[in-house]
Design a protein around this motif. Structure first.
Motif, PDB file in Angstrom:
ATOM      1  N   LYS A   1      -2.010   1.618  13.356  1.00  0.00           N
ATOM      2  CA  LYS A   1      -0.806   0.916  13.481  1.00  0.00           C
ATOM      3  C   LYS A   1      -0.590   0.213  11.965  1.00  0.00           C
ATOM      4  O   LYS A   1      -1.779  -0.438  11.501  1.00  0.00           O
ATOM      5  N   LEU A   2       0.385  -0.018  11.625  1.00  0.00           N
ATOM      6  CA  LEU A   2       0.678  -0.806  10.517  1.00  0.00           C
ATOM      7  C   LEU A   2       0.809  -2.188  10.644  1.00  0.00           C
ATOM      8  O   LEU A   2       1.525  -2.856  11.462  1.00  0.00           O
ATOM      9  N   THR A   3      -0.567  -2.834  10.250  1.00  0.00           N
ATOM     10  CA  THR A   3      -0.737  -4.326  10.410  1.00  0.00           C
ATOM     11  C   THR A   3      -0.443  -5.110   9.289  1.00  0.00           C
ATOM     12  O   THR A   3       0.068  -6.292   9.579  1.00  0.00           O
ATOM     13  N   THR A   4       0.069  -4.645   8.064  1.00  0.00           N
ATOM     14  CA  THR A   4       0.298  -5.474   6.742  1.00  0.00           C
ATOM     15  C   THR A   4       1.398  -4.552   6.261  1.00  0.00           C
ATOM     16  O   THR A   4       0.896  -3.406   5.915  1.00  0.00           O
ATOM     17  N   TRP A   5       2.502  -5.008   5.811  1.00  0.00           N
ATOM     18  CA  TRP A   5       3.383  -4.225   5.043  1.00  0.00           C
ATOM     19  C   TRP A   5       4.204  -5.259   4.145  1.00  0.00           C
ATOM     20  O   TRP A   5       4.795  -6.228   4.258  1.00  0.00           O
ATOM     21  N   LYS A   6       3.990  -5.013   2.669  1.00  0.00           N
ATOM     22  CA  LYS A   6       4.603  -5.848   1.630  1.00  0.00           C
ATOM     23  C   LYS A   6       5.925  -4.849   1.102  1.00  0.00           C
ATOM     24  O   LYS A   6       5.606  -4.126   0.204  1.00  0.00           O
ATOM     25  N   ASP A   7       6.974  -5.445   1.754  1.00  0.00           N
ATOM     26  CA  ASP A   7       8.200  -4.249   1.321  1.00  0.00           C
ATOM     27  C   ASP A   7       8.608  -4.343   0.083  1.00  0.00           C
ATOM     28  O   ASP A   7       9.099  -3.313  -0.551  1.00  0.00           O
ATOM     29  N   ASP A   8       8.399  -5.630  -0.567  1.00  0.00           N
ATOM     30  CA  ASP A   8       8.991  -5.866  -2.017  1.00  0.00           C
ATOM     31  C   ASP A   8       7.762  -4.995  -2.881  1.00  0.00           C
ATOM     32  O   ASP A   8       8.436  -4.562  -3.983  1.00  0.00           O
ATOM     33  N   LYS A   9       6.750  -4.881  -2.552  1.00  0.00           N
ATOM     34  CA  LYS A   9       5.659  -4.185  -3.511  1.00  0.00           C
ATOM     35  C   LYS A   9       5.542  -2.366  -3.078  1.00  0.00           C
ATOM     36  O   LYS A   9       4.835  -1.833  -3.749  1.00  0.00           O
ATOM     37  N   GLY A  10       6.019  -2.150  -1.643  1.00  0.00           N
ATOM     38  CA  GLY A  10       5.807  -0.853  -1.403  1.00  0.00           C
ATOM     39  C   GLY A  10       4.426  -0.580  -1.011  1.00  0.00           C
ATOM     40  O   GLY A  10       4.046   0.664  -1.090  1.00  0.00           O
ATOM     41  N   PHE A  11       3.916  -1.331  -0.471  1.00  0.00           N
ATOM     42  CA  PHE A  11       2.413  -1.056   0.024  1.00  0.00           C
ATOM     43  C   PHE A  11       1.882  -2.017   1.289  1.00  0.00           C
ATOM     44  O   PHE A  11       2.605  -2.968   1.370  1.00  0.00           O
ATOM     45  N   GLY A  12       0.762  -1.524   2.074  1.00  0.00           N
ATOM     46  CA  GLY A  12       0.507  -2.240   3.024  1.00  0.00           C
ATOM     47  C   GLY A  12      -0.881  -1.586   3.789  1.00  0.00           C
ATOM     48  O   GLY A  12      -1.528  -0.869   3.015  1.00  0.00           O
ATOM     49  N   PHE A  13      -1.284  -1.811   4.872  1.00  0.00           N
ATOM     50  CA  PHE A  13      -2.578  -1.504   5.417  1.00  0.00           C
ATOM     51  C   PHE A  13      -2.539  -0.978   7.040  1.00  0.00           C
ATOM     52  O   PHE A  13      -1.670  -1.633   7.566  1.00  0.00           O
ATOM     53  N   ILE A  14      -3.034   0.149   7.109  1.00  0.00           N
ATOM     54  CA  ILE A  14      -3.071   0.410   8.667  1.00  0.00           C
ATOM     55  C   ILE A  14      -4.462   0.327   9.209  1.00  0.00           C
ATOM     56  O   ILE A  14      -5.397   0.514   8.549  1.00  0.00           O
ATOM     57  N   HIS A  15      -4.336  -0.151  10.382  1.00  0.00           N
ATOM     58  CA  HIS A  15      -5.644  -0.344  11.409  1.00  0.00           C
ATOM     59  C   HIS A  15      -5.775   0.778  12.096  1.00  0.00           C
ATOM     60  O   HIS A  15      -4.961   1.223  13.020  1.00  0.00           O
ATOM     61  N   SER A  16      -6.833   1.318  11.791  1.00  0.00           N
ATOM     62  CA  SER A  16      -7.081   2.717  12.362  1.00  0.00           C
ATOM     63  C   SER A  16      -7.455   2.659  13.797  1.00  0.00           C
ATOM     64  O   SER A  16      -8.153   1.668  14.249  1.00  0.00           O
ATOM     65  N   SER A  17      -7.138   3.489  14.704  1.00  0.00           N
ATOM     66  CA  SER A  17      -7.367   3.377  16.019  1.00  0.00           C
ATOM     67  C   SER A  17      -8.614   3.907  16.325  1.00  0.00           C
ATOM     68  O   SER A  17      -9.529   3.818  17.466  1.00  0.00           O
ATOM     69  N   GLU A  18      -9.309   4.523  15.300  1.00  0.00           N
ATOM     70  CA  GLU A  18     -10.619   4.980  15.324  1.00  0.00           C
ATOM     71  C   GLU A  18     -11.814   4.200  14.961  1.00  0.00           C
ATOM     72  O   GLU A  18     -12.821   4.385  14.979  1.00  0.00           O
ATOM     73  N   GLY A  19     -11.323   3.124  14.332  1.00  0.00           N
ATOM     74  CA  GLY A  19     -12.274   2.214  13.804  1.00  0.00           C
ATOM     75  C   GLY A  19     -11.922   0.646  13.422  1.00  0.00           C
ATOM     76  O   GLY A  19     -10.323   0.725  13.538  1.00  0.00           O
ATOM     77  N   SER A  20     -12.504  -0.065  12.806  1.00  0.00           N
ATOM     78  CA  SER A  20     -12.009  -1.201  12.336  1.00  0.00           C
ATOM     79  C   SER A  20     -11.524  -1.444  10.920  1.00  0.00           C
ATOM     80  O   SER A  20     -11.163  -2.488  10.411  1.00  0.00           O
TER      81      SER A  20
END
Length: 224
Positions: A9-28
């Motif tokens: 699941k996408l937990t962080t997204w900086k739309d102005d910079k075009g990147f973010g972080f995904i929290h994997s369902s398989e780990g932390s």
């Protein structure tokens, strides 16, 4: 070997910079995601989107997402159907028959008048003029629409109206209906229909009132 996809699941997204972080369902561990890694570019990612992705490692040993797509967007795609199940919008029998009826209704009196003139005055100039000018006007309409799509210089409206007045109004009408060009501009349509009415009145005068305006016109213009 079949590529392995992960989900998170996408937990962080900086739309102005075009990147973010995904929290994997398989780990932390959170996985870095750049906008260029997404296959679905028509939809801007939002926090909470479920992302499917492959893992890759850069030269510094950092893990990032690659070949990613938003799961809900992909699932909502329209499934492919066979060619036999595709509705062909280009073929509309009702619209086609309606256009034929409108053309026949519109050109009935002018055609009858031009034919009557040809038989009584032994001169086919009106019939030839209507045919040639209608074809020329239709071509000009098609060319003007092509120019509009390409952003090129347009054909002046006065030129189109002159061709309509010289007998090309029927070709213009067919072009408006089939090419959907010049059919929604009110000021243009007003001038166009004035031209059509003039032609209809002109031939009604010849057929029913015996004013011989058509004969006088062609005698003065073409010296017949």
């Amino acid at each position: 070997m079949k590529p392995v996809f992960h989900k998170g699941k996408l937990t962080t997204w900086k739309d102005d910079k075009g990147f973010g972080f995904i929290h994997s369902s398989e780990g932390s561990r959170d996985v870095f995601l750049h906008i260029t890694a997404l296959k679905e570019t028509n939809h801007r990612p939002q926090v909470g989107d479920v992302i499917c992705y492959q893992l890759k490692v850069d030269k510094d040993g950092k893990v990032y997402a690659s070949n990613a797509f938003i799961e809900e967007i992909v699932s909502k795609r329209i499934p492919k159907t066979s060619s036999s199940g595709i509705k062909k919008e280009t073929f509309k029998p009702k619209a086609k028959s309606s256009l034929i009826f409108e053309v026949l209704l519109l050109c009935f009196l002018p055609s009858l008048g031009a034919l009557h003139f040809a038989l009584t005055a032994f001169n086919a100039i009106p019939l030839i003029l209507y045919t040639v000018m209608s074809l020329l006007t239709f071509i000009l309409y098609a060319d003007d629409k092509s120019r509009a799509k390409q952003g090129r210089w347009r054909i002046p409206e006065n030129t189109l109206h002159l061709c309509e007045f010289m007998g090309g109004w029927l070709g213009a009408f067919i072009a408006q209906k089939t090419l959907h060009h010049k059919s929604s501009k009110a000021s243009y349509q007003a001038v166009f229909w004035v031209i059509v009415v003039i032609h209809i009145i002109f031939w009604c005068d010849w057929l029913f009132f015996g004013k011989k305006l058509v004969g006088l016109f062609f005698s003065s213009v073409f010296k017949v």
